[in-house]
Design an enzyme around this catalytic site. Structure first.
Site, short mmCIF file in Angstrom:
data_model
loop_
_atom_site.label_atom_id
_atom_site.label_comp_id
_atom_site.label_asym_id
_atom_site.label_seq_id
_atom_site.Cartn_x
_atom_site.Cartn_y
_atom_site.Cartn_z
CE LYS A 18 19.44 6.27 -12.71
NZ LYS A 18 18.80 5.06 -12.22
CD GLN B 133 19.54 2.68 -9.45
OE1 GLN B 133 19.21 3.82 -9.77
NE2 GLN B 133 20.00 1.81 -10.34
CG ASP C 71 13.22 4.20 -14.25
OD1 ASP C 71 13.93 4.75 -15.12
OD2 ASP C 71 13.68 3.67 -13.23
#
Ligand code: NDP
Length: 282
Positions: free
Chosen positions: A53, A97, A120
């Protein structure tokens, strides 16, 4: 004739170029889009995902910052960091994460993120907005699947769509998005009877079950578009949830594994992060 391949790598590369242009435009206005990633512990897969990322952010000119914590950090500390990032104007997107160590509640962390920075798309506010059809951040893999279909000129409206899998990160949101695009949607799971009978009805078949090669060619309607979300490691090789060889003889279009849905996830994350920054400017 074997099916055409939906080249997720090429489509994701195109999206990244578009994102890079939008980042340049923002920079001219004095804004550098920034993504913050919270990483707890040393799970090797998570460490790799986070590194990917960061690299992807750098390639499109975005800033990324990783907040690393040891595996035994308290939930309180992680929540405090999220609150700080919520207030930080240089950070436009925040993601945690997953998975987190057991003593830290995933839901508490996700709910602590400001929905305006939830790139997200996992915050209940964004999930609710998606459900009622308002604009919102959308989980990146499902967003990537719809983008793959659109850019491959697959007609979603009126299509019979079948989704295998009902997880919160893939199955359910992709079903909702396809419904929003006016498909007739059926969702299958482990309690579905006669799976093959249902999947054979699909003009668009999305498989996100995490079971290597569970969908064979005889379970697919002739000419269908097949989106294989699965990522499974079998004898050291990555395989999808669809048996590619037999499926290819039946369907019209198919995503390969690797190189199909996978590359789209990060591309959509970048896209949503630049959107978060743009919303901040106007
Ligand atoms: P989950 O394990 O959370 O969910 C799997 C779903 O599939 C469940 O709803 C389960 O049903 C259903 N299922 C499992 N086995 C069967 C079966 N034999 N018949 C019918 N339904 C079945 O997985 P995820 O949604 O998180 O991920 C799915 C796959 O996608 C994995 O391989 C994962 O690695 C991959 N993935 C890929 C991404 C990418 O970027 N390309 C991103 C995210 C995931 P039930 O609810 O009844 O248990």
């Amino acid at each position: 004739m074997p099916a055409g391949i939906i080249d997720g790598k090429a489509i994701a590369a195109q999206i990244r170029l578009e994102v890079a242009d939008r980042v340049s435009a923002l920079k001219k206005k004095g804004v550098v889009p920034g993504l913050a990633v919270i990483l707890v512990g040393e799970n090797p897969a998570s460490v790799t995902y986070v590194a990917n990322k960061q690299k992807a952010c750098a390639e499109v000119g975005m800033r990324s910052f990783v907040r690393r914590f040891p595996a035994d950090v308290s939930e309180e500390m992680v929540l405090a960091e999220i609150k700080k990032l919520n207030m930080d104007p240089s950070c436009h997107g925040i993601l945690v994460q997953l998975p987190l160590p057991k003593h830290i509640r995933e839901a508490a962390c996700i709910e602590a993120i400001d929905p305006k920075k939830d790139v997200d798309g996992f915050h209940p506010v964004n999930v609710g907005r998606m459900l009622i059809g308002e604009s919102s951040f959308i989980p990146c893999t499902p967003a990537g699947i719809v983008e793959l279909l659109r850019r491959s000129k697959v007609k979603i409206e009126g299509a019979e769509a079948v989704v295998v899998g009902r997880s919160n990160i893939v199955g359910k949101p992709v079903a909702l998005l396809l419904l929003r695009e006016n498909a007739t949607v059926t969702v299958c799971h482990t309690r579905t009877r006669s799976l093959g009978e249902v999947t054979r009805r699909a003009d668009i078949l999305v498989v996100a079950a995490g079971r290597p090669r569970m969908i064979s060619g005889d379970m697919i309607k002739e000419g269908a578009t097949v989106i294989d979300v699965g990522i499974n490691r079998v004898d050291g090789k990555l395989v999808g949830d669809v048996d590619f060889e037999t499926a290819r003889e039946r369907c019209g279009l198919i995503t390969p594994v690797p190189g199909g849905v996978g590359p789209m996830t990060i591309a959509m994350l970048l896209k949503q992060c630049v959107e978060a920054a743009e919303l901040n400017v106007h």
